[in-house]
Design an enzyme around this catalytic site. Sequence first.
Site, short mmCIF file in Angstrom:
data_model
loop_
_atom_site.label_atom_id
_atom_site.label_comp_id
_atom_site.label_asym_id
_atom_site.label_seq_id
_atom_site.Cartn_x
_atom_site.Cartn_y
_atom_site.Cartn_z
N ASN A 181 0.82 -1.08 0.05
CA ASN A 181 -0.04 -0.15 -0.03
C ASN A 181 1.09 1.13 0.01
O ASN A 181 1.50 1.46 0.87
CB ASN A 181 -1.03 0.04 1.23
CG ASN A 181 -1.59 1.32 1.42
OD1 ASN A 181 -1.72 2.18 0.50
ND2 ASN A 181 -1.99 1.28 2.55
N TRP A 182 1.05 1.83 -1.15
CA TRP A 182 1.98 3.06 -1.34
C TRP A 182 1.32 4.08 -0.64
O TRP A 182 2.17 5.41 -0.65
CB TRP A 182 2.22 3.29 -2.65
CG TRP A 182 3.25 2.27 -3.33
CD1 TRP A 182 3.85 1.17 -2.64
CD2 TRP A 182 3.88 2.38 -4.63
NE1 TRP A 182 4.67 0.43 -3.39
CE2 TRP A 182 4.65 1.20 -4.87
CE3 TRP A 182 3.89 3.38 -5.68
CZ2 TRP A 182 5.46 0.88 -5.74
CZ3 TRP A 182 4.45 2.82 -6.76
CH2 TRP A 182 5.43 1.61 -6.77
N LYS A 183 -0.09 4.26 -0.10
CA LYS A 183 -0.65 5.50 0.36
C LYS A 183 -0.41 6.63 -0.51
O LYS A 183 -0.21 6.42 -1.85
CB LYS A 183 -0.16 5.50 1.73
CG LYS A 183 -0.18 4.42 2.60
CD LYS A 183 -0.12 4.63 4.05
CE LYS A 183 -0.14 3.16 4.82
NZ LYS A 183 -0.22 3.28 6.24
N HIS A 217 -9.62 0.96 4.96
CA HIS A 217 -8.23 1.30 5.35
C HIS A 217 -8.49 2.39 6.49
O HIS A 217 -9.21 3.33 6.72
CB HIS A 217 -7.15 2.09 4.75
CG HIS A 217 -5.65 2.05 5.21
ND1 HIS A 217 -5.49 2.81 6.25
CD2 HIS A 217 -4.90 1.13 5.07
CE1 HIS A 217 -4.05 2.46 6.49
NE2 HIS A 217 -3.80 1.51 5.94
N GLU A 274 -6.79 4.68 7.89
CA GLU A 274 -6.68 6.04 7.53
C GLU A 274 -8.00 6.59 6.94
O GLU A 274 -8.27 8.00 6.93
CB GLU A 274 -5.33 6.18 6.95
CG GLU A 274 -4.04 6.07 7.38
CD GLU A 274 -3.03 5.42 6.91
OE1 GLU A 274 -2.71 5.34 5.45
OE2 GLU A 274 -2.07 4.94 7.41
N GLU A 317 -5.51 -4.98 10.62
CA GLU A 317 -4.41 -3.91 10.81
C GLU A 317 -4.50 -3.31 12.08
O GLU A 317 -5.65 -2.30 12.10
CB GLU A 317 -4.32 -2.99 9.86
CG GLU A 317 -4.25 -3.55 8.41
CD GLU A 317 -3.54 -2.56 7.38
OE1 GLU A 317 -2.32 -2.92 6.96
OE2 GLU A 317 -4.11 -1.46 7.02
N GLY A 374 2.52 2.08 10.76
CA GLY A 374 3.40 3.11 10.68
C GLY A 374 4.23 3.47 11.67
O GLY A 374 4.91 4.63 12.00
N SER A 380 3.26 -2.10 10.35
CA SER A 380 4.66 -2.40 10.69
C SER A 380 5.29 -3.68 10.35
O SER A 380 6.18 -3.95 10.94
CB SER A 380 5.02 -2.00 12.20
OG SER A 380 4.71 -0.54 12.27
N GLY A 401 2.97 -1.16 4.41
CA GLY A 401 2.88 0.10 3.73
C GLY A 401 4.27 0.59 3.72
O GLY A 401 4.88 0.36 2.48
N GLY A 402 4.85 1.29 4.58
CA GLY A 402 6.19 1.66 4.30
C GLY A 402 7.17 0.94 3.83
O GLY A 402 7.93 1.52 2.94
#
Length: 251
Positions: free
Chosen positions: A12-14, A99, A101, A169, A175, A214, A235-236
């Site tokens: 997930n590049w967000k 998600h 977010e 999640e 993150g 994470s 993600g990251g």
Amino acid sequence: MTTTITPVIAGNWKMNGSRASLSELQELAALLTTGDAPRAMVIICPPATMLHAVASQGSTSGILAGGQDCHAQAAGAHTGDLSAGMLADAGAQYVIVGHSERRADHGETDPAIRAKAEAAMGAGLKPIICIGETESQRDSGHAEAVVAGQLAASVPDAAGQHDVIIAYEPVWAIGTGRTPTNDEIARMHDRIRALLVERFGDKGATTPILYGGSIKPQNAREILAIENVNGGLVGGASLLAKDFYTIISAV
Ligand code: PGA
């Protein structure tokens, strides 16, 4: 990991990446097509501006593309939104819905997420439906109840016939570099599996349940080895080809 379910590693590049990031995609594609074929299905969910490029450039190396959100309607006066059909038209085969977010930044509710998941299925996409408790919900002992409630209310009944992916999640792990213990992950994934089987029978027994929050090259192997963890939503660590490849290889 349940052997009958093909593992899924989704990145997930967000709101990160531009056309310059396609070099990371090329590097990942090169890594994936050199050594042994990956055991996992690999999905990248880039910003919508890059969806078409990721879908077309990824296809030669087996990388599939997904959106990060979709509108519940097929078309209409919704400035700035994208329908599931538009994502499919750009080459997506998956779309993340719900998600945390989006739930936090855009006030998305379980019924709204369910409607988006239905729209995704209607457009031929497989929804990746996200659920997970906040830190205070976990601290007050409500994590399982919250997750069960989100699962019941945001997963459409049609998931009994269509392919969907569930992503657990914990919000506090996203993150932050913090993760639940392996026992905590195992307990939650077992609970989600039981609820899916109770509601959808055999289909629920083979629905992939991803862990997200994470995941890093350093912890991927032990997390992905947990029973009922059928892959990860990353993600990251999905932004750098080498890190993402290490996670994919950990399956
Ligand atoms: P993270 O994000 O891997 O950077 O924690 C996961 C996610 O939000 O899907």
